[in-house]
Write a protein that holds these residues in place. Structure first.
Motif, PDB file in Angstrom:
ATOM      1  N   GLN A 132      -3.396   0.056  30.636  1.00  0.00           N
ATOM      2  CA  GLN A 132      -2.901   0.843  29.504  1.00  0.00           C
ATOM      3  C   GLN A 132      -1.652   1.607  29.910  1.00  0.00           C
ATOM      4  OE1 GLN A 132      -5.017   4.404  27.835  1.00  0.00           O
ATOM      5  NE2 GLN A 132      -5.206   3.109  26.018  1.00  0.00           N
ATOM      6  N   ASP A 133      -0.644   1.557  29.064  1.00  0.00           N
ATOM      7  CA  ASP A 133       0.627   2.220  29.342  1.00  0.00           C
ATOM      8  C   ASP A 133       1.130   2.857  28.054  1.00  0.00           C
ATOM      9  OD1 ASP A 133       2.883   3.095  30.630  1.00  0.00           O
ATOM     10  OD2 ASP A 133       3.455   1.111  31.398  1.00  0.00           O
ATOM     11  N   GLY A 134       2.222   3.571  28.167  1.00  0.00           N
ATOM     12  CA  GLY A 134       2.809   4.175  26.979  1.00  0.00           C
ATOM     13  C   GLY A 134       2.914   5.678  27.080  1.00  0.00           C
ATOM     14  N   GLU A 177      -1.170  -2.094  26.086  1.00  0.00           N
ATOM     15  CA  GLU A 177      -1.617  -2.691  27.332  1.00  0.00           C
ATOM     16  C   GLU A 177      -0.619  -3.737  27.802  1.00  0.00           C
ATOM     17  OE1 GLU A 177      -5.629  -4.131  27.067  1.00  0.00           O
ATOM     18  OE2 GLU A 177      -6.419  -2.132  27.540  1.00  0.00           O
ATOM     19  N   ARG A 178      -0.491  -3.837  29.102  1.00  0.00           N
ATOM     20  CA  ARG A 178       0.432  -4.776  29.731  1.00  0.00           C
ATOM     21  C   ARG A 178      -0.212  -5.325  30.998  1.00  0.00           C
ATOM     22  NH1 ARG A 178       1.655  -2.271  34.206  1.00  0.00           N
ATOM     23  NH2 ARG A 178       1.924  -0.002  34.277  1.00  0.00           N
ATOM     24  N   PRO A 179       0.271  -6.447  31.511  1.00  0.00           N
ATOM     25  CA  PRO A 179      -0.241  -6.955  32.788  1.00  0.00           C
ATOM     26  C   PRO A 179       0.031  -5.956  33.904  1.00  0.00           C
ATOM     27  CG  PRO A 179       0.972  -8.660  31.625  1.00  0.00           C
ATOM     28  CD  PRO A 179       1.221  -7.382  30.890  1.00  0.00           C
ATOM     29  N   GLY A 180      -0.896  -5.835  34.831  1.00  0.00           N
ATOM     30  CA  GLY A 180      -0.753  -4.885  35.913  1.00  0.00           C
ATOM     31  C   GLY A 180       0.382  -5.230  36.851  1.00  0.00           C
ATOM     32  N   ARG A 181       0.881  -4.188  37.523  1.00  0.00           N
ATOM     33  CA  ARG A 181       1.899  -4.344  38.548  1.00  0.00           C
ATOM     34  C   ARG A 181       1.332  -3.885  39.884  1.00  0.00           C
ATOM     35  NH1 ARG A 181       5.151  -0.774  34.839  1.00  0.00           N
ATOM     36  NH2 ARG A 181       6.004  -2.133  33.202  1.00  0.00           N
ATOM     37  N   ALA A 182       1.972  -4.266  40.963  1.00  0.00           N
ATOM     38  CA  ALA A 182       1.489  -3.885  42.288  1.00  0.00           C
ATOM     39  C   ALA A 182       1.461  -2.376  42.462  1.00  0.00           C
ATOM     40  CB  ALA A 182       2.363  -4.520  43.364  1.00  0.00           C
ATOM     41  N   SER A 183       2.323  -1.670  41.760  1.00  0.00           N
ATOM     42  CA  SER A 183       2.401  -0.214  41.888  1.00  0.00           C
ATOM     43  C   SER A 183       1.320   0.520  41.097  1.00  0.00           C
ATOM     44  CB  SER A 183       3.778   0.282  41.428  1.00  0.00           C
ATOM     45  OG  SER A 183       4.021  -0.111  40.085  1.00  0.00           O
ATOM     46  N   ASP A 184       0.582  -0.194  40.246  1.00  0.00           N
ATOM     47  CA  ASP A 184      -0.449   0.444  39.425  1.00  0.00           C
ATOM     48  C   ASP A 184      -1.670   0.808  40.257  1.00  0.00           C
ATOM     49  OD1 ASP A 184       0.839   0.341  36.910  1.00  0.00           O
ATOM     50  OD2 ASP A 184       0.296  -1.780  36.705  1.00  0.00           O
ATOM     51  N   ARG A 185      -2.341   1.875  39.841  1.00  0.00           N
ATOM     52  CA  ARG A 185      -3.643   2.197  40.413  1.00  0.00           C
ATOM     53  C   ARG A 185      -4.655   1.140  39.976  1.00  0.00           C
ATOM     54  NH1 ARG A 185      -3.706   6.530  44.177  1.00  0.00           N
ATOM     55  NH2 ARG A 185      -2.275   8.156  43.471  1.00  0.00           N
ATOM     56  N   PHE A 186      -5.728   0.983  40.746  1.00  0.00           N
ATOM     57  CA  PHE A 186      -6.802   0.084  40.350  1.00  0.00           C
ATOM     58  C   PHE A 186      -7.296   0.483  38.955  1.00  0.00           C
ATOM     59  CE2 PHE A 186      -6.521  -1.558  44.391  1.00  0.00           C
ATOM     60  CZ  PHE A 186      -7.556  -2.389  44.763  1.00  0.00           C
ATOM     61  N   ARG A 187      -7.476  -0.488  38.117  1.00  0.00           N
ATOM     62  CA  ARG A 187      -7.907  -0.196  36.752  1.00  0.00           C
ATOM     63  C   ARG A 187      -9.326   0.350  36.744  1.00  0.00           C
ATOM     64  NH1 ARG A 187      -8.215  -4.210  31.445  1.00  0.00           N
ATOM     65  NH2 ARG A 187      -9.202  -2.661  30.085  1.00  0.00           N
ATOM     66  N   LYS A 188      -9.539   1.406  35.976  1.00  0.00           N
ATOM     67  CA  LYS A 188     -10.873   1.985  35.833  1.00  0.00           C
ATOM     68  C   LYS A 188     -11.707   1.097  34.909  1.00  0.00           C
ATOM     69  CE  LYS A 188      -9.469   5.934  34.271  1.00  0.00           C
ATOM     70  NZ  LYS A 188      -9.485   7.333  33.775  1.00  0.00           N
ATOM     71  N   PRO A 189     -12.983   0.896  35.221  1.00  0.00           N
ATOM     72  CA  PRO A 189     -13.811   0.014  34.380  1.00  0.00           C
ATOM     73  C   PRO A 189     -14.175   0.627  33.040  1.00  0.00           C
ATOM     74  CG  PRO A 189     -15.126   0.970  36.140  1.00  0.00           C
ATOM     75  CD  PRO A 189     -13.707   1.353  36.419  1.00  0.00           C
TER      76      PRO A 189
END
Length: 258
Positions: free
Chosen positions: A96-98, A107-119
């Motif tokens: 989730q971004d914005g 929502e967008r595809p994750g990037r290497a810089s993103d934190r692990f997605r919360k479930p």
């Protein structure tokens, strides 16, 4: 099926990890076995194969319920994954971004810089999905629990069915010889050999999977462990050499006096 296993792990770990410190004080006679990990001791290091397999266990069994909020996907490069592999793992999640120009989240595809997605979106959603239990974040779980990696390994491998003779297990509970009180309200999350297919071909026994995920969670809690130990060894060597030089200078300066 994996979601059911992950839900079982969530209930188990939340019950086990959250209750463990206080219960262990009351159940001091429970002895957690020494698993003897590769990172034990002053000169211990992480086995990269174990780390990568442990991440696979976390991803396929734990991640549906447990967060790793202190880690970013780019940190996985430290366990031996290539930039391409890390990018592919990150892109497999929707983040989730914005807000965007219209003030809306997206929502967008994750990037290497993103934190692990919360479930789960929040704690209330997590509790609702796990019969009221809140699956703990696993970022520093090995530092927060008595026994660390040994406790996690013991908990995951300590189920016994049927229970010992003369022991009555309450309905809905399971016998675990290393859990304080020995009765835990979760089915064994790692319950059979071959539950996963390891990418490197290692045989996925219950003990191996428990060992691997325990190693991975220890690294997640202390990713700088190897660097810190190496620095400590260098400092000790420096102090030893400095002490020797100081003693030699003292002997030289005071030689005529003696």
């Amino acid at each position: 099926m994996r979601k059911l296993k992950a839900a079982a792990l969530a209930a188990a770990l939340s019950l086990g990890f959250l209750a463990a410190p206080a219960a262990q004080a009351a159940e001091g006679h429970i002895s957690i076995p020494d698993t003897r990990f590769s990172f034990d001791g002053v000169f211990g290091t992480f086995d990269r194969g174990e780390l990568q397999r442990g991440f696979q266990v976390y991803k396929e069994v734990c991640a549906a319920c447990h967060s790793l909020r202190l880690l970013s996907y780019r940190n996985l490069r430290d366990i031996g994954l290539s930039e391409a592999e890390v990018a592919a793992i990150a892109a497999s999640y929707q983040i989730q971004d914005g807000p965007n120009d219209n003030g809306e989240m997206f929502e967008r595809p994750g990037r290497a810089s993103d934190r692990f997605r919360k479930p789960f979106a929040n704690d209330a959603a997590a509790r609702a999905a796990n019969n009221g239990a809140l699956p703990p974040d696993l970022s520093v779980i090995t530092k927060a629990r008595v026994g660390g990696a040994d406790y996690i390994h013991a908990l995951l491998t300590g189920y016994q069915d049927p229970p010992p003779a003369g022991v009555t297990v309450m309905e809905g509970m399971h016998y675990n010889k290393y859990f304080p009180g020995h009765q835990i309200g979760m089915a064994p999350p790692i319950n059979s050999d071959g539950q996963l297919q390891y990418a490197d071909g290692t045989r996925a026994t219950v003990d191996q999977m428990a060992r691997d995920v325990s190693t991975f969670l220890t690294w997640a809690a202390e990713p700088e462990l190897e660097q810190r130990r190496a620095m400590g060894v260098r400092v000790i060597l420096f102090l030893v050499i400095l002490g020797g030089l100081t003693y030699a200078v003292k002997r030289k300066v005071w030689a005529d006096v003696h």
